[in-house]
Design a protein around this motif. Structure first.
Motif, PDB file in Angstrom:
ATOM      1  N   GLN A 110       0.839  -1.207   0.036  1.00 54.42           N
ATOM      2  CA  GLN A 110      -0.209   0.177   0.096  1.00 54.42           C
ATOM      3  C   GLN A 110       0.936   1.149   0.070  1.00 54.42           C
ATOM      4  O   GLN A 110       0.468   2.203  -0.665  1.00 54.42           O
ATOM      5  N   GLN A 152       2.084   1.835  -3.344  1.00 50.48           N
ATOM      6  CA  GLN A 152       0.926   2.276  -4.272  1.00 50.48           C
ATOM      7  C   GLN A 152       0.719   3.745  -4.005  1.00 50.48           C
ATOM      8  O   GLN A 152       0.649   4.697  -4.885  1.00 50.48           O
ATOM      9  N   THR A 200      -4.481   3.059   6.837  1.00 43.14           N
ATOM     10  CA  THR A 200      -4.853   2.110   6.254  1.00 43.14           C
ATOM     11  C   THR A 200      -6.521   1.610   6.130  1.00 43.14           C
ATOM     12  O   THR A 200      -7.044   1.315   5.118  1.00 43.14           O
ATOM     13  N   LEU A 243      -8.056   2.764   3.328  1.00 45.83           N
ATOM     14  CA  LEU A 243      -7.665   2.285   1.840  1.00 45.83           C
ATOM     15  C   LEU A 243      -8.410   0.714   1.975  1.00 45.83           C
ATOM     16  O   LEU A 243      -9.199   0.410   1.121  1.00 45.83           O
ATOM     17  N   ASP A 244      -8.557   0.175   3.160  1.00 50.02           N
ATOM     18  CA  ASP A 244      -9.254  -1.056   3.148  1.00 50.02           C
ATOM     19  C   ASP A 244     -10.405  -1.159   3.296  1.00 50.02           C
ATOM     20  O   ASP A 244     -11.265  -2.155   2.342  1.00 50.02           O
TER      21      ASP A 244
END
Length: 269
Positions: A74, A77, A125, A128-129
């Protein structure tokens, strides 16, 4: 973050000498042209230095807690997307091409992300998750937050806090010592921290972010799907990101209406 704004409040109040009307960015294709009122002695470099220090503390805490940059896929990214977006910031201000841009990732369930003054970006996170964001949708968030930094909305908010909330008397009050001085500083901080999320500033960040992502080759339609996901997230309890970036229907409608202005710049049709 609050300590950062308090430091700005105290330092600026001591040297407060007036305001000036400035335009922090060029208008771009999207046409953001509003003049901003800034406290004369609260310089961009001072705010950026304080922001960088606050960011370093956040990184140090993340390292200590074992939450900093744990998901390398991630992180890679995010940094790849940032590299593409940063290459486009010269459209709005050439000096930003030379900012010390930085992107990091904290492991947290929070649905949150921010870009501090001077280009210090943090993602969590959780956002994103839980939202299962595409690269295009990440670019929409990142472009929006970068736009706040490019427009210096944080410095503008603090300037408004002095002039509108407390006026020039804040300087004299903050020169004193003791609890009353810190209460005065907190009042400035609490007021100033709400202003970056005003309707005007949010619209500007939406528009500039939309153009940044389009110029970087990302699909501007993803800005709409992002806010639709944000609106649906959390049920009756909106996520933290939405608490300061409300995804109203008017915002989504405004983004849809602006896509034709930027989709020819490099984004997908």
């Amino acid at each position: 973050m609050k300590n950062f704004f308090r430091a700005v409040a105290v330092g600026a109040a001591i040297t407060l000498a007036g305001c000036q009307s400035v335009s922090t960015t060029s208008s771009g294709t999207i046409g953001v042209q509003r003049q901003q009122q800034m406290v004369t002695m609260l310089s961009e470099s001072e705010v950026n230095q304080m922001a960088a220090e606050a960011y370093r503390k956040a990184l140090a805490k993340g390292k200590k807690d074992g939450t900093l940059n744990q998901n390398h896929k991630q992180l890679k990214q995010l940094r790849a997307i940032a590299d593409r977006l940063v290459k486009q910031v010269g459209v709005f201000r050439m000096d930003a091409l030379h900012w010390d841009w930085e992107v990091n990732l904290l492991t947290s369930q929070q649905l949150n992300a921010y870009c501090m003054p001077g280009g210090k970006i943090m993602f969590y996170t959780g956002i994103l998750d839980e939202l299962k964001l595409t690269d295009d949708e990440i670019a929409a968030i990142m472009g929006h937050e970068m736009a706040h930094a490019l427009r210096e909305h944080g410095r503008e908010a603090m300037s408004h806090a002095y002039v509108q909330q407390l006026g020039f008397s804040a300087a004299a009050a903050l020169l004193g010592a003791g609890r009353s001085a810190m209460q005065m500083a907190d009042a400035v901080v609490n007021y100033g921290m709400t202003l970056p999320n005003s309707r005007t500033n949010e619209v500007e960040a939406d528009l500039i972010g939309l153009e940044l992502m389009a110029r970087a080759g990302y699909d501007p339609h993803a800005a709409v799907t992002l806010w639709e996901k944000m609106s649906a997230a959390g049920g009756g309890s909106p996520p933290e990101f939405m608490s300061t970036h409300p995804a109203h229907n008017t915002r989504i409608s405004g983004l849809r209406a602006s896509i034709p202005k930027v989709r020819h710049l490099g984004g997908k049709d």
